[in-house]
Write a protein that holds these residues in place. Structure first.
Motif, PDB file in Angstrom:
ATOM      1  N   TYR A 160       0.813  -1.209   0.000  1.00  0.00           N
ATOM      2  CA  TYR A 160       0.000   0.000   0.000  1.00  0.00           C
ATOM      3  C   TYR A 160       0.853   1.269   0.000  1.00  0.00           C
ATOM      4  N   ARG A 161       2.117   1.167   0.392  1.00  0.00           N
ATOM      5  CA  ARG A 161       2.958   2.370   0.435  1.00  0.00           C
ATOM      6  C   ARG A 161       3.271   2.908  -0.956  1.00  0.00           C
ATOM      7  N   GLN A 162       3.167   2.068  -1.980  1.00  0.00           N
ATOM      8  CA  GLN A 162       3.341   2.545  -3.344  1.00  0.00           C
ATOM      9  C   GLN A 162       2.078   3.287  -3.761  1.00  0.00           C
ATOM     10  N   GLY A 163       2.174   4.583  -3.876  1.00  0.00           N
ATOM     11  CA  GLY A 163       1.015   5.412  -4.177  1.00  0.00           C
ATOM     12  C   GLY A 163       0.407   6.058  -2.949  1.00  0.00           C
ATOM     13  N   ALA A 164       1.043   5.924  -1.783  1.00  0.00           N
ATOM     14  CA  ALA A 164       0.514   6.507  -0.553  1.00  0.00           C
ATOM     15  C   ALA A 164       0.850   8.000  -0.474  1.00  0.00           C
ATOM     16  N   VAL A 165       0.035   8.738   0.280  1.00  0.00           N
ATOM     17  CA  VAL A 165       0.222  10.180   0.468  1.00  0.00           C
ATOM     18  C   VAL A 165      -0.081  10.536   1.918  1.00  0.00           C
ATOM     19  N   PHE A 166       0.486  11.663   2.362  1.00  0.00           N
ATOM     20  CA  PHE A 166       0.103  12.261   3.632  1.00  0.00           C
ATOM     21  C   PHE A 166      -1.041  13.240   3.381  1.00  0.00           C
ATOM     22  N   VAL A 167      -1.996  13.307   4.323  1.00  0.00           N
ATOM     23  CA  VAL A 167      -3.092  14.265   4.249  1.00  0.00           C
ATOM     24  C   VAL A 167      -3.137  15.024   5.572  1.00  0.00           C
ATOM     25  N   MET A 168      -3.076  16.348   5.508  1.00  0.00           N
ATOM     26  CA  MET A 168      -3.118  17.206   6.698  1.00  0.00           C
ATOM     27  C   MET A 168      -3.498  18.605   6.265  1.00  0.00           C
ATOM     28  N   ASN A 169      -3.836  19.484   7.219  1.00  0.00           N
ATOM     29  CA  ASN A 169      -4.116  20.863   6.852  1.00  0.00           C
ATOM     30  C   ASN A 169      -2.842  21.700   6.919  1.00  0.00           C
ATOM     31  N   LYS A 191       9.186  22.253  10.157  1.00  0.00           N
ATOM     32  CA  LYS A 191      10.334  22.675  10.966  1.00  0.00           C
ATOM     33  C   LYS A 191      11.107  21.497  11.540  1.00  0.00           C
ATOM     34  N   PHE A 192      10.624  20.257  11.341  1.00  0.00           N
ATOM     35  CA  PHE A 192      11.307  19.093  11.894  1.00  0.00           C
ATOM     36  C   PHE A 192      12.611  18.848  11.135  1.00  0.00           C
ATOM     37  N   LYS A 193      13.646  18.500  11.890  1.00  0.00           N
ATOM     38  CA  LYS A 193      14.954  18.195  11.301  1.00  0.00           C
ATOM     39  C   LYS A 193      15.466  16.860  11.828  1.00  0.00           C
ATOM     40  N   THR A 194      16.326  16.271  11.044  1.00  0.00           N
ATOM     41  CA  THR A 194      17.013  15.056  11.492  1.00  0.00           C
ATOM     42  C   THR A 194      18.160  15.449  12.414  1.00  0.00           C
ATOM     43  N   THR A 195      18.831  14.442  12.976  1.00  0.00           N
ATOM     44  CA  THR A 195      19.922  14.727  13.909  1.00  0.00           C
ATOM     45  C   THR A 195      21.080  15.475  13.252  1.00  0.00           C
ATOM     46  N   ASP A 196      21.228  15.349  11.942  1.00  0.00           N
ATOM     47  CA  ASP A 196      22.304  16.068  11.259  1.00  0.00           C
ATOM     48  C   ASP A 196      21.855  17.427  10.721  1.00  0.00           C
ATOM     49  N   GLY A 197      20.628  17.872  11.097  1.00  0.00           N
ATOM     50  CA  GLY A 197      20.180  19.212  10.733  1.00  0.00           C
ATOM     51  C   GLY A 197      19.432  19.322   9.425  1.00  0.00           C
ATOM     52  N   ALA A 198      19.133  18.210   8.753  1.00  0.00           N
ATOM     53  CA  ALA A 198      18.417  18.264   7.470  1.00  0.00           C
ATOM     54  C   ALA A 198      16.911  18.254   7.713  1.00  0.00           C
ATOM     55  N   PHE A 199      16.195  19.060   6.948  1.00  0.00           N
ATOM     56  CA  PHE A 199      14.737  19.076   7.055  1.00  0.00           C
ATOM     57  C   PHE A 199      14.159  17.789   6.454  1.00  0.00           C
ATOM     58  N   ILE A 200      13.125  17.248   7.112  1.00  0.00           N
ATOM     59  CA  ILE A 200      12.477  16.039   6.577  1.00  0.00           C
ATOM     60  C   ILE A 200      11.415  16.411   5.538  1.00  0.00           C
ATOM     61  N   TRP A 201      11.103  17.698   5.444  1.00  0.00           N
ATOM     62  CA  TRP A 201      10.105  18.191   4.489  1.00  0.00           C
ATOM     63  C   TRP A 201      10.820  18.683   3.246  1.00  0.00           C
ATOM     64  N   SER A 202      10.356  18.270   2.086  1.00  0.00           N
ATOM     65  CA  SER A 202      10.944  18.717   0.819  1.00  0.00           C
ATOM     66  C   SER A 202       9.884  19.478   0.034  1.00  0.00           C
ATOM     67  N   PRO A 203      10.032  20.795  -0.118  1.00  0.00           N
ATOM     68  CA  PRO A 203       9.025  21.561  -0.870  1.00  0.00           C
ATOM     69  C   PRO A 203       9.044  21.208  -2.345  1.00  0.00           C
ATOM     70  N   VAL A 231       8.561  22.425  -8.568  1.00  0.00           N
ATOM     71  CA  VAL A 231       7.858  22.817  -9.776  1.00  0.00           C
ATOM     72  C   VAL A 231       6.471  23.304  -9.395  1.00  0.00           C
ATOM     73  N   ALA A 232       6.004  24.353 -10.055  1.00  0.00           N
ATOM     74  CA  ALA A 232       4.680  24.895  -9.771  1.00  0.00           C
ATOM     75  C   ALA A 232       3.612  23.815  -9.952  1.00  0.00           C
ATOM     76  N   GLY A 233       2.791  23.653  -8.926  1.00  0.00           N
ATOM     77  CA  GLY A 233       1.737  22.652  -8.976  1.00  0.00           C
ATOM     78  C   GLY A 233       2.132  21.296  -8.435  1.00  0.00           C
ATOM     79  N   ALA A 234       3.426  21.048  -8.265  1.00  0.00           N
ATOM     80  CA  ALA A 234       3.886  19.760  -7.743  1.00  0.00           C
ATOM     81  C   ALA A 234       3.760  19.763  -6.216  1.00  0.00           C
ATOM     82  N   PRO A 235       3.261  18.696  -5.602  1.00  0.00           N
ATOM     83  CA  PRO A 235       3.101  18.677  -4.145  1.00  0.00           C
ATOM     84  C   PRO A 235       4.444  18.567  -3.443  1.00  0.00           C
ATOM     85  N   SER A 236       4.488  19.072  -2.225  1.00  0.00           N
ATOM     86  CA  SER A 236       5.657  18.874  -1.383  1.00  0.00           C
ATOM     87  C   SER A 236       5.686  17.414  -0.937  1.00  0.00           C
ATOM     88  N   SER A 237       6.819  16.989  -0.419  1.00  0.00           N
ATOM     89  CA  SER A 237       6.943  15.601   0.013  1.00  0.00           C
ATOM     90  C   SER A 237       7.467  15.541   1.438  1.00  0.00           C
TER      91      SER A 237
END
Length: 376
Positions: free
Chosen positions: A261-270, A279-291, A294-300
């Motif tokens: 089921y993870r193939q094709g899965a998405v997060f849903v939130m407001n 604002k969440f980061k890993t222990t090495d300081g990298a953001f887990i959120w990737s904006p 491309v215009a219209g492409a969802p963040s991940s």
């Protein structure tokens, strides 16, 4: 002498063919000149080929006569009422209905990721096998013992009539520059999308779809829960993520969903919840959120697309503010194939109302393919 006579006959025939061709060309030129003269003096109208994008006769008549003037005679209208036309209204032409559907997909977040089924009857029914089909291994020449029989459960998504009632003045409808078709499709789609956004997420199931957040939920693992009950993962902290390594709860949520089921899965939130997670980061300081770049492409988030649905609840005590799953597998939207419309110039004079309805249902059909994060 015979050869000379043959050649002379062939040469004579060729001259006659050329003369006949010239006579034909002259006749065509005369006809063309006469046709041009008739067009010039207005005897006949010049006919030009239709350009791309010209509306079909059905749509043009529907807009120009029924929508603008309320004239029903001479227009191909499909009555939906059981006894009289005025009860159920008329089915809008396919082109207008398609424009409504395309707009709904663009602005209704859950519709864009769920399984949408077009039906011709009032209700949609689906048979789901529970327990699977038992199997086993045997030798080449060994007896084949009988296997068990799976249990089938019928799912009927809760449904109701969704309606929109936009109004326009008769002065607007009489204005030839006013695009009635585009305005009507946009107004209906906007109203439908606003109501759908709430119903598919937290609809009660009474005369409306049953939202996935309104479905039963428990901490029980897959294979042990009742059918239709979603699994939730708790954060361990009321109304918040844990203070230490909050991203770990998101990883637990992802891993709770089985790999197919993870193939094709998405997060849903407001967007409010998204602003916290960005604002969440890993222990090495990298953001887990990737904006989205491309215009219209969802963040991940953790490699999965994020769908922002404003009808998802904010983070609060015991709130189910984040969903993760394959909604194509887990949530089914069943809708009548046609949108019906009824022109009403009497209720709110001098405005003309266009009462549009469509039967839409929705429900969780695979409770293993959607997981929830509960702030508790």
């Amino acid at each position: 002498m015979d050869r000379i006579e043959v050649k002379a006959d062939a040469l004579e025939d060729s001259f006659e063919a050329i003369e006949a061709r010239d006579d034909g060309i002259a006749a065509l030129n005369a006809e063309l000149a006469l046709l041009k003269k008739k067009i010039a003096d207005g005897s006949i109208a010049a006919k030009r080929p239709a350009l791309d994008g010209v509306k079909s006769g059905e749509v043009s008549a529907f807009v120009a006569q029924y929508l603008r003037k309320g004239i029903e005679s001479g227009v191909e209208l499909k009555a939906l009422g059981s006894s009289t036309d005025a009860i159920g209204g008329y089915a809008v032409p396919r082109e207008i209905d398609q424009a409504i559907g395309e707009t709904l997909v663009a602005i209704s977040p859950i519709r864009a990721i769920a399984n949408v089924v077009k039906v011709g009857t009032a209700n949609y029914r689906k048979l789901v096998a529970t327990g699977g089909t038992p199997s086993g291994w045997v030798g080449f020449e060994a007896a084949r013992p009988e296997t068990g029989t799976p249990t089938f459960t019928e799912i009927v998504p809760a449904s109701g009539d969704l309606y929109a009632n936009p109004a326009a003045s008769q002065q607007m409808l009489d204005d030839a520059m006013f695009d009635v078709e585009k305005w009507l499709a946009q107004e209906i789609a906007t109203e439908f999308a606003r109501a759908e956004g709430v119903a598919f997420i937290k609809g009660t199931g009474s005369s409306q779809p049953l939202g996935f957040l309104s479905s039963p939920s428990a901490t029980t693992l897959d294979g042990m829960r009742a059918m239709g009950t979603l699994q939730f993962i708790g954060t361990g902290t009321a109304a918040a993520f844990p203070a230490s390594n909050p991203q770990d709860k998101l990883i637990d949520l992802v891993q709770s969903l089985r790999q197919p089921y993870r193939q094709g899965a998405v997060f849903v939130m407001n967007s409010t919840t998204a602003s916290v997670i960005r604002k969440f980061k890993t222990t090495d300081g990298a953001f887990i959120w990737s904006p989205g770049l491309v215009a219209g492409a969802p963040s991940s988030l953790l490699g999965y697309p994020v769908i922002e649905a404003e009808d998802m609840p904010d983070i609060a005590a015991n709130s189910l503010s984040i969903a993760f799953g394959n909604f194509k597998q887990g949530y089914t939207i069943a809708e009548r194939a046609a949108t019906s419309i009824l022109r009403d110039p009497y209720t709110h004079k001098p405005y003309v109302h266009f009462y549009a309805t469509k039967r839409i249902g929705g429900q969780v059909t695979n409770s293993e393919s959607i997981k929830l994060l509960k702030f508790a």
